[in-house]
Scaffold this motif. Structure first.
Motif, PDB file in Angstrom:
ATOM      1  N   LYS A 133       0.805  -1.305  -0.067  1.00  0.00           N
ATOM      2  CA  LYS A 133       0.026  -0.046   0.065  1.00  0.00           C
ATOM      3  C   LYS A 133       0.803   1.169   0.014  1.00  0.00           C
ATOM      4  O   LYS A 133       1.848   1.286   0.747  1.00  0.00           O
ATOM      5  CB  LYS A 133      -0.941  -0.087   1.175  1.00  0.00           C
ATOM      6  N   LEU A 142      -4.524   5.631   2.408  1.00  0.00           N
ATOM      7  CA  LEU A 142      -3.747   4.224   1.845  1.00  0.00           C
ATOM      8  C   LEU A 142      -4.402   3.909   0.580  1.00  0.00           C
ATOM      9  O   LEU A 142      -5.761   3.890   0.439  1.00  0.00           O
ATOM     10  CB  LEU A 142      -3.966   3.148   2.962  1.00  0.00           C
ATOM     11  N   SER A 143      -3.606   3.598  -0.241  1.00  0.00           N
ATOM     12  CA  SER A 143      -4.092   2.900  -1.505  1.00  0.00           C
ATOM     13  C   SER A 143      -3.259   1.818  -1.998  1.00  0.00           C
ATOM     14  O   SER A 143      -2.054   1.863  -1.813  1.00  0.00           O
ATOM     15  CB  SER A 143      -4.082   4.262  -2.652  1.00  0.00           C
ATOM     16  N   VAL A 144      -3.963   0.791  -2.579  1.00  0.00           N
ATOM     17  CA  VAL A 144      -3.158  -0.379  -2.884  1.00  0.00           C
ATOM     18  C   VAL A 144      -2.592  -0.193  -4.248  1.00  0.00           C
ATOM     19  O   VAL A 144      -3.053   0.487  -5.124  1.00  0.00           O
ATOM     20  CB  VAL A 144      -4.254  -1.635  -3.125  1.00  0.00           C
TER      21      VAL A 144
END
Length: 153
Positions: A133, A142-144
């Motif tokens: 992440k 948060l980003s994948v």
């Protein structure tokens, strides 16, 4: 037998103890037993296939057990009454046990027995919580990360 010293790697790589132990112990795992013969094939980025040659075994004679990071395949051939006298026995009738160490998040997808070949399909599925992440500094976002297989290996 050549001995490989993994101590420099153990000092710099955290959490790989299990991997190094498996590599060091691989030579001790009964190197003479090659029955039944098998193939391991990569079918895709996260798909694998194990094929064992088990001629003469029926599906009821084979037991496949998947545990955490371990796949155990056992075959036991029951004694069959023969009407005549056997002059030569060239087809293996003995039981077997074959073990495969599986990586994290690898599961058995399917198993099939046809034409004397036992085919076991394996799939690696990394949970969302384990994917890498991006963490924004000073924020809570948060980003994948897409296409990030480095944490899955």
């Amino acid at each position: 037998m050549n001995r490989i010293d993994f101590s420099p790697y153990r000092r710099t790589m955290v959490g790989f103890d299990r991997l190094f132990d498996m590599i060091e112990n691989q030579g001790r795992v009964n190197p003479g037993d090659k029955y039944p013969p098998f193939n391991i094939e990569r079918r895709g980025a996260d798909a694998y296939r194990i094929t064992l040659a088990v001629a003469g075994f029926k599906p009821a004679d084979i037991d496949i057990t998947a545990q955490a990071n371990l796949l155990v395949i056992k075959g036991h051939k029951p004694e069959e009454a023969v009407d005549g006298e056997m002059l030569h026995i060239g087809i293996a009738q003995r039981g077997f046990e074959r073990r495969f160490e599986l990586a994290d998040y690898v599961r058995v997808d399917a198993a099939d027995l046809a034409d004397g070949l036992l085919v076991i399909d394996l799939v690696r599925e990394v949970p969302e919580a384990m994917k890498p992440k991006k963490i924004a500094i000073g924020g809570n976002t948060l980003s994948v990360v897409e296409g990030g297989d480095s944490a899955a290996a």
